[in-house]
Design an enzyme around this catalytic site. Sequence first.
Site, PDB file in Angstrom:
ATOM      1  N   SER A  67     -25.469 -21.306 -25.986  1.00  0.00           N
ATOM      2  CA  SER A  67     -24.998 -20.358 -25.989  1.00  0.00           C
ATOM      3  C   SER A  67     -24.582 -19.950 -24.560  1.00  0.00           C
ATOM      4  CB  SER A  67     -26.040 -19.131 -26.062  1.00  0.00           C
ATOM      5  OG  SER A  67     -26.577 -19.252 -27.528  1.00  0.00           O
ATOM      6  N   HIS A 113     -17.074 -13.159 -30.286  1.00  0.00           N
ATOM      7  CA  HIS A 113     -18.398 -12.555 -29.768  1.00  0.00           C
ATOM      8  C   HIS A 113     -19.377 -13.789 -30.560  1.00  0.00           C
ATOM      9  CE1 HIS A 113     -18.480 -12.795 -34.346  1.00  0.00           C
ATOM     10  NE2 HIS A 113     -19.651 -12.057 -34.409  1.00  0.00           N
TER      11      HIS A 113
END
Length: 390
Positions: free
Chosen positions: A299, A316
């Site tokens: 991430s 996103h």
Amino acid sequence: MEVKIINNRPVKIWTSEVEDSAMSQIENLTTLPFLFHHLAIMPDVHAGMGMPIGGVLACYDAIIPNAVGVDIGCGMCAVKTNWKTTDIPLEVLRKDIMRGIRKRIPLGKTHHKEAQDEKYLPTGFDVDGMEVVKRRQHSVRHEVGTLGGGNHFIELQKDETDTLWVMIHSGSRNLGKQVGDHYNEVAARLNRKWHSVVAPEIRLPFLARGSKEYDMYFNEMNYCVEFALCNRKLMMERIEDVLASALQGIKFEPMINIAHNYAAIEHHFGKDVIVHRKGATLARKGTTGIIPGSQGTASYIVEGLGNPDSFCSCSHGAGRTLSRKAAVRTLNMAEEVARLEAKGIVHAIRCQNDMEEASGAYKDIEQVIANQLDLVKIKTRLLPIAVIKG
């Protein structure tokens, strides 16, 4: 970034791979008479309800509930600690931390048995003037501080220096769905009454700016965005309590937060317009954002570059390549588990149905990031050490 002209409208796309169902929805969006300037499609694009996930739609004087979605205000938060992951014994991680988090935070469809204190709910709103939020006030006290299911998660992660981070992905729970569904039905009814030129089969009914229904939706949507933030804050607070009990002396930096399902009035290309972000996050210049990968992958903490072509937005997340049903039907659970365990990741995959959210159901986050380096710059790359899924 590639520019396509569809129905005489520019569409700017940050990926070369768009599934047919998502492209069909993109084509539908270009038929909207109130579409402003161009349509922006992020690199994690995949089909949604009416509008694809990973879409950014700017409109003149109209708001579309289905272009926000039903998990209004869904988003990410992350907190950096002062603790090294190499200093956390595996037994402490499994028994004290992960088990402690599961005890404090209801997962999936479960809610708190006891109503939570009203102090955890949004303030500054005229709830009595809200049709859906008002009737849900008792229920939301049981929902705040709960994770939900689907792709929502809690992860313990490490950065390049092995420093511990906590990341949460969650939204407005059933409240957002109730608000989204209600106003989508209101919009559809009004569009029939107005003999709208927006074809009903594309599932994008709108509310016109200046109408009372527009104002009602905007107010309830903003409440849901704030409720989703309150939800993440309460979960993070309780995770920090668990970590503080297990790791004496741990400290926490301020929480980073970013939403990815909402609409807002913004100034772009000389006009004030209504920008819908559905599975897309704000990447205004200097804005700190979060782009998570799939289960078991990296991430990213990023900083927005303020690219006007994307209406100052970015992806996103990684974005799906397989539907949930297709993932359960086709992915090999043993292979997915082996990939996680080879990396030493503590996980909770127990059955084939858990393949709904396996890494194999998602795009390669590294390619997704590479496709949008004109939208964001990377600040921190994070790798998971333990994962809790809803």
